[in-house]
Design a protein around this motif. Structure first.
Motif, PDB file in Angstrom:
ATOM      1  N   ILE A 245       0.835  -1.206   0.000  1.00 65.88           N
ATOM      2  CA  ILE A 245       0.000   0.000   0.000  1.00 65.88           C
ATOM      3  C   ILE A 245       0.868   1.253   0.000  1.00 65.88           C
ATOM      4  CG2 ILE A 245      -1.611   1.347   1.419  1.00 65.88           C
ATOM      5  CD1 ILE A 245      -2.846  -1.349   2.290  1.00 65.88           C
ATOM      6  N   LYS A 246       1.859   1.298   0.891  1.00 64.50           N
ATOM      7  CA  LYS A 246       2.722   2.478   0.981  1.00 64.50           C
ATOM      8  C   LYS A 246       3.573   2.630  -0.274  1.00 64.50           C
ATOM      9  CE  LYS A 246       4.539   3.584   4.929  1.00 64.50           C
ATOM     10  NZ  LYS A 246       5.310   3.545   6.193  1.00 64.50           N
ATOM     11  N   LYS A 247       4.061   1.518  -0.798  1.00 67.22           N
ATOM     12  CA  LYS A 247       4.890   1.556  -2.009  1.00 67.22           C
ATOM     13  C   LYS A 247       4.147   2.193  -3.174  1.00 67.22           C
ATOM     14  CE  LYS A 247       6.772  -1.769  -5.380  1.00 67.22           C
ATOM     15  NZ  LYS A 247       6.960  -3.222  -5.649  1.00 67.22           N
ATOM     16  N   HIS A 248       2.834   1.972  -3.223  1.00 68.58           N
ATOM     17  CA  HIS A 248       2.046   2.464  -4.359  1.00 68.58           C
ATOM     18  C   HIS A 248       1.237   3.716  -4.026  1.00 68.58           C
ATOM     19  CE1 HIS A 248       3.063  -0.820  -7.047  1.00 68.58           C
ATOM     20  NE2 HIS A 248       2.927  -1.658  -6.037  1.00 68.58           N
ATOM     21  N   GLY A 249       1.659   4.448  -2.988  1.00 72.42           N
ATOM     22  CA  GLY A 249       1.078   5.769  -2.734  1.00 72.42           C
ATOM     23  C   GLY A 249      -0.120   5.808  -1.827  1.00 72.42           C
ATOM     24  N   GLY A 250      -0.423   4.714  -1.136  1.00 70.62           N
ATOM     25  CA  GLY A 250      -1.574   4.693  -0.242  1.00 70.62           C
ATOM     26  C   GLY A 250      -1.233   5.130   1.170  1.00 70.62           C
ATOM     27  N   ASP A 251      -2.263   5.431   1.924  1.00 74.87           N
ATOM     28  CA  ASP A 251      -2.123   5.859   3.318  1.00 74.87           C
ATOM     29  C   ASP A 251      -3.031   4.977   4.169  1.00 74.87           C
ATOM     30  OD1 ASP A 251      -1.337   7.311   5.500  1.00 74.87           O
ATOM     31  OD2 ASP A 251      -2.550   9.076   5.048  1.00 74.87           O
ATOM     32  N   VAL A 252      -2.437   4.160   5.048  1.00 77.44           N
ATOM     33  CA  VAL A 252      -3.231   3.297   5.923  1.00 77.44           C
ATOM     34  C   VAL A 252      -3.834   4.154   7.023  1.00 77.44           C
ATOM     35  CG1 VAL A 252      -3.181   1.344   7.507  1.00 77.44           C
ATOM     36  CG2 VAL A 252      -1.797   1.285   5.431  1.00 77.44           C
ATOM     37  N   LEU A 253      -5.173   4.191   7.090  1.00 77.98           N
ATOM     38  CA  LEU A 253      -5.850   5.026   8.073  1.00 77.98           C
ATOM     39  C   LEU A 253      -6.215   4.286   9.339  1.00 77.98           C
ATOM     40  CD1 LEU A 253      -8.376   7.275   6.119  1.00 77.98           C
ATOM     41  CD2 LEU A 253      -6.111   7.845   6.977  1.00 77.98           C
ATOM     42  N   LYS A 254      -6.579   3.015   9.225  1.00 74.43           N
ATOM     43  CA  LYS A 254      -7.154   2.366  10.397  1.00 74.43           C
ATOM     44  C   LYS A 254      -7.049   0.850  10.299  1.00 74.43           C
ATOM     45  CE  LYS A 254     -10.782   4.431  11.794  1.00 74.43           C
ATOM     46  NZ  LYS A 254     -10.164   5.051  12.990  1.00 74.43           N
ATOM     47  N   GLY A 259      -9.506  -6.022  10.029  1.00 74.43           N
ATOM     48  CA  GLY A 259      -9.811  -5.157   8.894  1.00 74.43           C
ATOM     49  C   GLY A 259      -8.786  -4.047   8.725  1.00 74.43           C
ATOM     50  N   LEU A 260      -8.611  -3.610   7.478  1.00 72.54           N
ATOM     51  CA  LEU A 260      -7.671  -2.536   7.171  1.00 72.54           C
ATOM     52  C   LEU A 260      -8.336  -1.564   6.215  1.00 72.54           C
ATOM     53  CD1 LEU A 260      -3.907  -2.906   6.271  1.00 72.54           C
ATOM     54  CD2 LEU A 260      -5.390  -1.456   4.899  1.00 72.54           C
ATOM     55  N   LEU A 261      -8.287  -0.277   6.550  1.00 73.73           N
ATOM     56  CA  LEU A 261      -8.825   0.786   5.700  1.00 73.73           C
ATOM     57  C   LEU A 261      -7.677   1.654   5.226  1.00 73.73           C
ATOM     58  CD1 LEU A 261     -11.128   2.562   4.522  1.00 73.73           C
ATOM     59  CD2 LEU A 261     -11.198   3.727   6.749  1.00 73.73           C
ATOM     60  N   ALA A 262      -7.564   1.810   3.915  1.00 75.40           N
ATOM     61  CA  ALA A 262      -6.522   2.661   3.340  1.00 75.40           C
ATOM     62  C   ALA A 262      -7.128   3.512   2.232  1.00 75.40           C
ATOM     63  CB  ALA A 262      -5.375   1.814   2.787  1.00 75.40           C
ATOM     64  N   VAL A 263      -6.521   4.662   2.000  1.00 75.30           N
ATOM     65  CA  VAL A 263      -6.965   5.531   0.910  1.00 75.30           C
ATOM     66  C   VAL A 263      -5.770   5.908   0.038  1.00 75.30           C
ATOM     67  CG1 VAL A 263      -8.955   6.467   2.132  1.00 75.30           C
ATOM     68  CG2 VAL A 263      -6.748   7.608   2.360  1.00 75.30           C
ATOM     69  N   PHE A 264      -6.046   6.105  -1.231  1.00 77.65           N
ATOM     70  CA  PHE A 264      -5.047   6.539  -2.201  1.00 77.65           C
ATOM     71  C   PHE A 264      -5.559   7.846  -2.802  1.00 77.65           C
ATOM     72  CE2 PHE A 264      -4.582   2.077  -1.633  1.00 77.65           C
ATOM     73  CZ  PHE A 264      -3.277   1.709  -1.978  1.00 77.65           C
ATOM     74  N   PRO A 265      -5.074   8.996  -2.337  1.00 81.14           N
ATOM     75  CA  PRO A 265      -5.603  10.284  -2.804  1.00 81.14           C
ATOM     76  C   PRO A 265      -5.457  10.468  -4.310  1.00 81.14           C
ATOM     77  CG  PRO A 265      -4.249  10.572  -0.847  1.00 81.14           C
ATOM     78  CD  PRO A 265      -4.036   9.167  -1.305  1.00 81.14           C
ATOM     79  N   ILE A 266      -6.474  11.093  -4.886  1.00 84.34           N
ATOM     80  CA  ILE A 266      -6.472  11.392  -6.323  1.00 84.34           C
ATOM     81  C   ILE A 266      -6.429  12.907  -6.487  1.00 84.34           C
ATOM     82  CG2 ILE A 266      -7.837  11.327  -8.449  1.00 84.34           C
ATOM     83  CD1 ILE A 266      -8.987   8.651  -7.462  1.00 84.34           C
ATOM     84  N   ASP A 267      -5.451  13.403  -7.220  1.00 85.53           N
ATOM     85  CA  ASP A 267      -5.323  14.838  -7.477  1.00 85.53           C
ATOM     86  C   ASP A 267      -6.252  15.202  -8.626  1.00 85.53           C
ATOM     87  OD1 ASP A 267      -4.539  17.428  -8.260  1.00 85.53           O
ATOM     88  OD2 ASP A 267      -2.517  17.103  -7.484  1.00 85.53           O
ATOM     89  N   CYS A 277      -5.617   4.419  -9.641  1.00 86.62           N
ATOM     90  CA  CYS A 277      -6.338   3.143  -9.579  1.00 86.62           C
ATOM     91  C   CYS A 277      -5.472   1.985 -10.061  1.00 86.62           C
ATOM     92  CB  CYS A 277      -7.633   3.230 -10.386  1.00 86.62           C
ATOM     93  SG  CYS A 277      -8.885   4.292  -9.627  1.00 86.62           S
ATOM     94  N   SER A 278      -4.641   2.250 -11.048  1.00 86.07           N
ATOM     95  CA  SER A 278      -3.713   1.227 -11.517  1.00 86.07           C
ATOM     96  C   SER A 278      -2.728   0.853 -10.416  1.00 86.07           C
ATOM     97  CB  SER A 278      -2.964   1.726 -12.757  1.00 86.07           C
ATOM     98  OG  SER A 278      -2.015   0.783 -13.197  1.00 86.07           O
ATOM     99  N   ASN A 279      -2.263   1.861  -9.667  1.00 86.92           N
ATOM    100  CA  ASN A 279      -1.350   1.604  -8.549  1.00 86.92           C
ATOM    101  C   ASN A 279      -2.038   0.786  -7.459  1.00 86.92           C
ATOM    102  OD1 ASN A 279       0.638   3.095  -9.821  1.00 86.92           O
ATOM    103  ND2 ASN A 279       0.268   4.945  -8.633  1.00 86.92           N
TER     104      ASN A 279
END
Length: 394
Positions: A245-254, A259-267, A277-279
């Motif tokens: 997740i971190k390698k591909h630009g995600g941020d683990v929130l919780k 369970g694991l919730l992560a987000v990948f911000p879109i500019d 989305c490809s990442n």
């Protein structure tokens, strides 16, 4: 030595070294000012312990004409013979100054002195940097001056170590706060909190790809195994995802149990949703392989694991939510709710990776249409997609 420059340096340290824009720049400028004041420095090190789950400490090394080197050591250093035979262990554990002239036979008890002799160093002194909180960190100072440091030069170093310790403590506390926030709430949330987004109701909307996963059979696993074993399994299981997740630009929130919730911000201004989305999908592929390869020996058996992850894209509300002064930096919104429902559908269909119509529409190719499913709390059924390289066992 230049007494006026030493006073200027002391005042600069008391004022927080404001002209330095970063810890490395502070280290370089501080040492350069010392040399300009007449201190014949060759190699200077500052060693600071951290409050981090993986890193025991950080070191900053300065040499004339070179960039400041930054290094980290993990907790294995505590068992290292090099550390136990170093002058620094005396500073850390006893808070005492250690002097080691290379021509003094008593200095041979420190293996590092022979290495310094090979560099042409004539004298070494390690000074404590005591913090107000009670911890003691360390600094080391070497010279190539014939005969080593003079008493006047040593007195100057000792007097400068006190204001130096205050600045190093402030820099260390700032980094520690950022590190703890990154550890417990994630990089993106940590940056926002450090930037002042700390009041309840401080939120913002953002467009993001959403990742929601859980471990299959976790309830049964928890019921038949000791709690300590379950925690160890969870840690290894989360390792299988977080690195990708971190390698591909995600941020683990919780983390929520398994369970694991992560987000990948879109500019939205760059329009990079297809790349994001490809990442995300690449991270899901890597996590699927890592979890499938994970093995945990229990008695004579070896436990194997499966997980499911739902991928969606949409707008989320991101910020401080909670009661009173106990807040959580998280994300909410219909898009998060739908991702949670999709994850349940992944379990029902015995799929590892499923995606919403929105996500599959952006990241095209390689999907199978699994059909429409009723979604609790949503008026319309959701069309769900699974990877074409997976077959449903339902």
């Amino acid at each position: 030595m230049d007494a006026s420059r030493l006073r200027e340096l002391t005042d600069w340290l008391i004022d927080g070294g404001r002209s330095a824009t970063s810890p490395t720049r502070f280290m370089a400028e501080c040492c350069e000012r010392m040399v300009a004041a007449g201190l014949p420095l060759w190699r200077v090190g500052v060693f600071v312990r951290t409050l981090h789950p993986e890193i025991y400490g950080r070191n900053f090394i300065w040499k004339p004409g070179a960039e400041v080197e930054i290094g980290t050591v993990d907790y294995n250093i505590l068992e290292s013979p090099v550390f136990h035979n170093s002058p620094l262990i005396i500073v850390f554990r006893q808070g005492l100054e250690v002097r080691a002239r290379v021509d003094d036979p008593a200095s041979k008890r420190f293996p590092i002195i022979e290495d310094l002799r090979a560099e042409g160093v004539t004298d070494y002194v390690a000074l404590p940097l005591p913090f107000i909180g009670g911890t003691v960190n360390a600094s080391s100072w070497t010279t190539k001056q014939p005969g080593g440091f003079t008493e006047e030069q040593l007195a100057a170093l000792r007097s400068l170590a006190k204001p130096l310790a205050r600045v190093v403590e402030i820099l260390s506390l700032n980094r520690m706060a950022a590190s703890l926030l990154d550890t417990y709430v994630g990089n993106g949330a940590g940056e926002r909190i450090m930037g002042g987004q700390i009041r309840r109701g401080h939120t913002e909307t953002m467009n993001a790809a959403i990742w929601l996963s859980d471990l299959r059979g976790f309830t049964a696993l928890s019921d038949r195994l000791p709690a300590e074993t379950v925690v160890d399994i969870l840690n290894q299981y989360f390792d299988c995802q977080v690195a990708a997740i971190k390698k591909h630009g995600g941020d683990v929130l919780k983390y929520m149990g398994d369970g694991l919730l992560a987000v990948f911000p879109i500019d939205e201004y760059v329009g990079d949703e297809k790349q994001v989305c490809s990442n995300v999908l690449e991270a899901a592929h890597e996590s699927r392989t890592s979890v499938a390869d994970m093995q945990y020996p229990i008695g004579d058996a070896v436990e194997r694991f499966r997980f499911g992850v739902a991928l969606h894209v949409g707008r989320i509300l991101y910020g401080n939510i909670g009661g009173g002064n106990r807040l959580d930096f998280t994300c909410i919104g219909p898009a998060v709710n739908l991702a949670a429902r999709l994850e349940k559908i992944a379990s029902q269909t015995r799929r590892t990776i499923v995606a919403s119509e929105g996500f599959a529409g952006i990241c095209r190719g390689g999907w199978s249409d699994l059909g429409e499913f009723p979604v609790a709390g949503f008026a319309k059924a959701a069309r769900v997609y699974g990877l074409a390289d997976e077959t449903s066992a339902a």
